[in-house]
Design a protein around this motif. Structure first.
Motif, mmCIF file in Angstrom:
data_model
loop_
_atom_site.group_PDB
_atom_site.id
_atom_site.type_symbol
_atom_site.label_atom_id
_atom_site.label_comp_id
_atom_site.label_asym_id
_atom_site.label_seq_id
_atom_site.Cartn_x
_atom_site.Cartn_y
_atom_site.Cartn_z
ATOM 1 N N ALA A 88 12.662 -25.897 -6.892
ATOM 2 C CA ALA A 88 12.189 -25.156 -8.060
ATOM 3 C C ALA A 88 10.728 -25.491 -8.261
ATOM 4 N N ASP A 89 10.137 -24.883 -9.267
ATOM 5 C CA ASP A 89 8.752 -25.245 -9.547
ATOM 6 C C ASP A 89 8.711 -26.718 -9.920
ATOM 7 N N MET A 90 7.670 -27.387 -9.494
ATOM 8 C CA MET A 90 7.563 -28.822 -9.680
ATOM 9 C C MET A 90 7.419 -29.162 -11.162
ATOM 10 N N VAL A 91 8.100 -30.216 -11.585
ATOM 11 C CA VAL A 91 8.053 -30.655 -12.967
ATOM 12 C C VAL A 91 6.774 -31.447 -13.197
ATOM 13 N N ASP A 92 6.077 -31.139 -14.250
ATOM 14 C CA ASP A 92 4.882 -31.882 -14.611
ATOM 15 C C ASP A 92 5.268 -32.881 -15.691
ATOM 16 N N PHE A 93 5.417 -34.126 -15.302
ATOM 17 C CA PHE A 93 5.826 -35.205 -16.192
ATOM 18 C C PHE A 93 5.002 -35.220 -17.465
ATOM 19 N N PHE A 94 3.697 -35.067 -17.330
ATOM 20 C CA PHE A 94 2.815 -35.159 -18.491
ATOM 21 C C PHE A 94 2.838 -33.894 -19.329
ATOM 22 N N GLU A 95 3.184 -32.759 -18.722
ATOM 23 C CA GLU A 95 3.338 -31.540 -19.504
ATOM 24 C C GLU A 95 4.550 -31.685 -20.424
ATOM 25 N N VAL A 96 5.612 -32.338 -19.934
ATOM 26 C CA VAL A 96 6.773 -32.596 -20.774
ATOM 27 C C VAL A 96 6.358 -33.434 -21.977
ATOM 28 N N LEU A 97 5.576 -34.470 -21.727
ATOM 29 C CA LEU A 97 5.112 -35.305 -22.830
ATOM 30 C C LEU A 97 4.300 -34.496 -23.836
ATOM 31 N N ARG A 98 3.411 -33.667 -23.346
ATOM 32 C CA ARG A 98 2.517 -32.918 -24.227
ATOM 33 C C ARG A 98 3.265 -31.896 -25.072
ATOM 34 N N THR A 99 4.251 -31.224 -24.482
ATOM 35 C CA THR A 99 4.888 -30.119 -25.183
ATOM 36 C C THR A 99 6.118 -30.508 -25.987
ATOM 37 N N GLU A 100 6.752 -31.619 -25.693
ATOM 38 C CA GLU A 100 8.025 -31.917 -26.316
ATOM 39 C C GLU A 100 8.030 -33.063 -27.311
ATOM 40 N N ILE A 101 7.084 -33.968 -27.244
ATOM 41 C CA ILE A 101 7.133 -35.143 -28.100
ATOM 42 C C ILE A 101 6.734 -34.797 -29.520
ATOM 43 N N ASP A 102 7.415 -35.399 -30.445
ATOM 44 C CA ASP A 102 7.175 -35.205 -31.871
ATOM 45 C C ASP A 102 5.696 -35.393 -32.199
ATOM 46 N N GLU A 109 -2.249 -43.421 -29.758
ATOM 47 C CA GLU A 109 -1.340 -43.320 -28.614
ATOM 48 C C GLU A 109 -1.429 -41.932 -27.988
ATOM 49 N N ALA A 110 -1.520 -40.894 -28.809
ATOM 50 C CA ALA A 110 -1.628 -39.530 -28.288
ATOM 51 C C ALA A 110 -2.904 -39.370 -27.466
ATOM 52 N N ALA A 111 -3.998 -39.948 -27.944
ATOM 53 C CA ALA A 111 -5.259 -39.873 -27.208
ATOM 54 C C ALA A 111 -5.143 -40.621 -25.883
ATOM 55 N N MET A 112 -4.488 -41.775 -25.893
ATOM 56 C CA MET A 112 -4.318 -42.554 -24.666
ATOM 57 C C MET A 112 -3.450 -41.789 -23.665
ATOM 58 N N VAL A 113 -2.375 -41.155 -24.147
ATOM 59 C CA VAL A 113 -1.498 -40.388 -23.265
ATOM 60 C C VAL A 113 -2.261 -39.205 -22.672
ATOM 61 N N ALA A 114 -3.058 -38.523 -23.507
ATOM 62 C CA ALA A 114 -3.840 -37.383 -23.023
ATOM 63 C C ALA A 114 -4.839 -37.824 -21.952
ATOM 64 N N GLU A 115 -5.488 -38.952 -22.188
ATOM 65 C CA GLU A 115 -6.448 -39.462 -21.207
ATOM 66 C C GLU A 115 -5.748 -39.863 -19.917
ATOM 67 N N LEU A 116 -4.601 -40.530 -20.043
ATOM 68 C CA LEU A 116 -3.836 -40.927 -18.860
ATOM 69 C C LEU A 116 -3.379 -39.695 -18.090
ATOM 70 N N ARG A 117 -2.918 -38.673 -18.811
ATOM 71 C CA ARG A 117 -2.481 -37.437 -18.168
ATOM 72 C C ARG A 117 -3.615 -36.843 -17.344
ATOM 73 N N GLN A 118 -4.802 -36.794 -17.925
ATOM 74 C CA GLN A 118 -5.953 -36.237 -17.218
ATOM 75 C C GLN A 118 -6.299 -37.070 -15.981
ATOM 76 N N GLN A 119 -6.231 -38.396 -16.116
ATOM 77 C CA GLN A 119 -6.546 -39.260 -14.988
ATOM 78 C C GLN A 119 -5.547 -39.074 -13.850
ATOM 79 N N VAL A 120 -4.258 -39.007 -14.198
ATOM 80 C CA VAL A 120 -3.227 -38.843 -13.168
ATOM 81 C C VAL A 120 -3.345 -37.474 -12.517
ATOM 82 N N GLN A 121 -3.549 -36.437 -13.335
ATOM 83 C CA GLN A 121 -3.693 -35.093 -12.768
ATOM 84 C C GLN A 121 -4.902 -35.023 -11.833
#
Length: 183
Positions: A88-102, A109-121
């Motif tokens: 199937a289409d590949m799951v983007d781990f960080f997209e799940v975090l961005r779209t689903e977390i409360d 923490e949100a800024a750190m996750v966003a920065e980490l997502r960008q670094q990993v991508q």
């Protein structure tokens, strides 16, 4: 997590309310079955409860830890089925975090996750396509190295080499982006 580790049921409820949707969506994307994903979600939170004292904030966020547990359980479920998952289409781990977390997540923490997502991508985007492909098949589709070799019609040794080189390049790229810390 500290309160959960101390046996505070209410703390686990807060974590569940905040992160269950993301973990469930992640599991569904991997196993493709909502009922099986519900079982995986329950098992993941049982493990959070049982292993709360093992969580180390310095190694990453709770969301990353939970999704890692969920991923491992989902891959185990796929392997138990004894069938190759459909591509199937590949799951983007960080997209799940961005779209689903409360949205009540703390801003730092949100800024750190966003920065980490960008670094990993960015690090993943730098990988050669063939190395990226084998890592995605292994991590998101749960295929073994042998199954990847068969799917891609490549020698097993070639697949192993691509995975090793891809992981090394990811690690080097991410370490180069990490600020130096003393101590």
């Amino acid at each position: 997590m500290t309160l959960t580790g101390q046996g505070e049921v209410r703390a686990l409820e807060v974590l569940y309310n905040r992160y269950a949707r993301a973990a469930f969506a992640f599991a569904v994307r991997i196993v493709g079955d909502p009922l099986e994903a519900e079982e995986i979600l329950q098992e993941a939170f049982l493990r959070v409860w049982q292993q709360a004292n093992r969580f180390q904030h310095a190694r990453g966020s709770f969301a990353s830890w939970l999704l890692s547990i969920t991923h491992n359980l989902a891959i185990d479920a796929l392997r138990r089925r004894q069938r190759r998952p459909q591509r199937a289409d590949m799951v983007d781990f960080f997209e799940v975090l961005r779209t689903e977390i409360d949205t009540a997540v703390d801003l730092e923490e949100a800024a750190m996750v966003a920065e980490l997502r960008q670094q990993v991508q960015a690090a993943i985007a730098q990988l050669p396509q063939r190395q990226r492909e084998v890592l995605e098949l292994a991590y998101f589709q749960g295929l073994t190295q042998r199954e990847i070799a068969e799917l891609l019609d490549e020698p097993l040794g070639t697949v192993k080499t691509r995975m090793r080189l891809g992981l090394q390049k990811l690690q080097e790229a991410l370490q180069a982006q990490r600020p130096e810390t003393s101590g």
